[in-house]
Write a protein that holds these residues in place. Structure first.
Motif, PDB file in Angstrom:
ATOM      1  N   ASP A 244       0.828  -1.205   0.000  1.00  7.22           N
ATOM      2  CA  ASP A 244       0.000   0.000   0.000  1.00  7.22           C
ATOM      3  C   ASP A 244       0.865   1.259   0.000  1.00  7.22           C
ATOM      4  O   ASP A 244       0.548   2.242  -0.682  1.00  7.22           O
ATOM      5  CB  ASP A 244      -0.926   0.012   1.218  1.00  7.22           C
ATOM      6  N   ALA A 245       1.947   1.216   0.773  1.00  9.81           N
ATOM      7  CA  ALA A 245       2.851   2.367   0.810  1.00  9.81           C
ATOM      8  C   ALA A 245       3.502   2.592  -0.550  1.00  9.81           C
ATOM      9  O   ALA A 245       3.634   3.741  -1.006  1.00  9.81           O
ATOM     10  CB  ALA A 245       3.923   2.159   1.880  1.00  9.81           C
ATOM     11  N   ALA A 246       3.896   1.506  -1.220  1.00  3.94           N
ATOM     12  CA  ALA A 246       4.511   1.633  -2.549  1.00  3.94           C
ATOM     13  C   ALA A 246       3.513   2.195  -3.555  1.00  3.94           C
ATOM     14  O   ALA A 246       3.871   3.026  -4.402  1.00  3.94           O
ATOM     15  CB  ALA A 246       5.028   0.268  -3.009  1.00  3.94           C
ATOM     16  N   ASP A 247       2.252   1.765  -3.467  1.00  3.56           N
ATOM     17  CA  ASP A 247       1.222   2.297  -4.366  1.00  3.56           C
ATOM     18  C   ASP A 247       1.059   3.801  -4.155  1.00  3.56           C
ATOM     19  O   ASP A 247       0.939   4.565  -5.119  1.00  3.56           O
ATOM     20  CB  ASP A 247      -0.121   1.602  -4.130  1.00  3.56           C
ATOM     21  N   LEU A 248       1.041   4.226  -2.885  1.00 10.00           N
ATOM     22  CA  LEU A 248       0.880   5.651  -2.586  1.00 10.00           C
ATOM     23  C   LEU A 248       2.093   6.442  -3.058  1.00 10.00           C
ATOM     24  O   LEU A 248       1.957   7.504  -3.676  1.00 10.00           O
ATOM     25  CB  LEU A 248       0.650   5.837  -1.086  1.00 10.00           C
ATOM     26  N   LEU A 249       3.288   5.932  -2.796  1.00 11.84           N
ATOM     27  CA  LEU A 249       4.497   6.611  -3.253  1.00 11.84           C
ATOM     28  C   LEU A 249       4.503   6.742  -4.778  1.00 11.84           C
ATOM     29  O   LEU A 249       4.955   7.753  -5.319  1.00 11.84           O
ATOM     30  CB  LEU A 249       5.736   5.839  -2.802  1.00 11.84           C
ATOM     31  N   GLY A 250       4.008   5.707  -5.441  1.00 15.45           N
ATOM     32  CA  GLY A 250       3.998   5.721  -6.897  1.00 15.45           C
ATOM     33  C   GLY A 250       3.139   6.810  -7.500  1.00 15.45           C
ATOM     34  O   GLY A 250       3.299   7.154  -8.680  1.00 15.45           O
TER      35      GLY A 250
END
Length: 428
Positions: A244-250
């Motif tokens: 989820d954090a990677a999706d948001l950072l993306g």
């Protein structure tokens, strides 16, 4: 409620179930709507914001409330199911009035609003706020209430509710909603004003905010993250599930991504970069890098102890992955999976390597969403390992992440649509 009934403090109405005359629950109270009046006249309580089972929020006028008693609200049974939209003259009690700093008229002293009481006017079907529960002294924080005398005063004894406050706290609002699940608290935040949403987010601790962010629509996530100090934003991202954090950072600009990654712990930043290197709708892009990994010499008792971790989602706790060292992703050679039900059937001293399921083929990190969904449907799985060409476990994909990406992008904001604007829940 009959005339002469005792006053009701609004904090006791948060989340209270709303029933029709037949005893069927139609929703829960999420806020109260009042209209401020000129001069010192107490505000009128216009109605309640009720969240239906479909998560649609509607307006329930107080004229359709027949009783408030024993922790429940009883209605006449007729509901207008149009979505609630706040008017310029209306104020939300939980969202806008609690935690406000107001002034005691007699002394000029600033106090913080902790609660409000409402009562029904005699011989009428109108309600109004009559008293204010306040605390003297400076504001508290999300973790500690400010010390000071607490007292209940008449509405006319304070001023300042009509003013727009820039530094309104969130302590009492958070206390009101502290029992909500992250998805429900996310729904509360989504319906607050941007100013109030930022204040509540600032008051939540990192873990709680991380859980809530995972349940919010993408636009709300970006808005909230952008209003946090960069150091805290990095801490919150570390507390989120890695995928989820990677999706948001993306979704952030590249320079902002790099600033936040540079503030994270090196191991967490490495996980983020690894996840962001895969296409979003592939097994590599969907996986979490923190499944339960055990060495071959671990016992069933060891596995069950790991499964009991309350911070794990039910899907991740459903199985453990047996790998040769190192036992953090990416691991040594992946040997297979042990399902939770199998662990329950084996004696605690047994080695997990003796009961491992090595027949089920793991997912390739480049597998697309269609292939992943087919895998879950074929084998009735709630989680699946992702293994690279070298045979190392990279992570695990859970069924909730698959559903998140198969549903429409705005599914968190969608509600069931009813054909009728007026429905009688009692069959009328």
């Amino acid at each position: 409620m009959a005339a002469g009934a005792p006053r009701i403090f609004v904090s006791h109405l948060s989340g209270v179930a709303v029933f029709d005359p037949a005893g069927d629950q139609v929703g829960r109270v999420r806020d109260l709507v009042v209209m401020l009046r000129v001069g010192q006249k107490p505000p009128r309580l216009l109605g309640l914001v009720v969240e239906l089972a479909t998560r649609r929020r509607i307006f329930l006028p107080m004229t359709r409330v027949t009783a408030i008693q024993s922790g429940q609200v009883i209605t006449t049974g007729v509901l207008n199911v149009r979505r609630f939209e706040q008017r310029p003259t209306e104020r939300l009690v939980f969202g806008e009035l609690l935690d406000r700093r107001v002034t005691l008229t007699e002394t000029g002293e600033e106090v913080t609003v902790l609660d409000l009481s409402v009562h029904q006017l005699p011989a009428r079907r109108e309600w109004e706020i009559d008293r204010v529960f306040v605390r003297k002294g400076r504001k508290g924080s999300a973790f500690r209430r400010a010390k000071g005398e607490a007292l209940t005063v008449e509405w006319t004894a304070v001023t300042g509710f009509s003013l727009e406050e820039q530094g309104q706290g969130a302590e009492s609002l958070l206390a009101t909603f502290e029992q909500l699940r992250p998805a429900d608290l996310a729904n509360v935040l989504h319906h607050l004003s941007p100013k109030r949403r930022a204040e509540v987010a600032a008051a939540l601790d990192d873990d709680r905010l991380a859980d809530v962010l995972e349940e919010l629509p993408e636009d709300d996530q970006i808005e909230i993250l952008g209003k946090l100090q960069e150091e805290r934003a990095a801490d919150v991202l570390e507390a989120m599930d890695p995928d989820d954090a990677a999706d948001l950072l993306g979704e952030l600009p590249t320079d902002e991504q790099e600033r936040l990654l540079s503030l994270m712990q090196p191991a967490d930043a490495a996980d983020m970069r690894r996840l962001m290197s895969y296409e979003e709708r592939t097994a590599g892009g969907l996986m979490t890098t923190e499944p339960i990994v055990l060495r071959p010499d671990a016992t069933v008792a060891d596995a069950l102890a790991r499964v009991r971790n309350p911070d794990l989602s039910p899907a991740l706790a459903a199985q453990v992955y047996v790998c040769r060292p190192p036992d953090e992703t990416p691991t040594g050679k992946y040997l297979g999976t042990v399902h939770f039900q199998r662990l329950l059937r084996e004696p605690p001293p047994a080695l997990v390597s003796s009961i491992v399921d090595s027949d089920l083929q793991p997912l390739d990190p480049e597998a697309d969403l269609h292939a992943i969904a087919g895998f879950f449907a074929t084998y009735d799985m709630v989680a699946a390992p992702v293994v690279d060409e070298a045979g190392s476990l990279l992570g695990a994909v859970t069924v909730d992440d698959v559903l998140d990406h198969m549903l429409p992008e705005d599914w968190r904001e969608q509600e069931f649509h009813l054909d009728e604007e007026e429905v009688a829940t009692d069959g009328a």
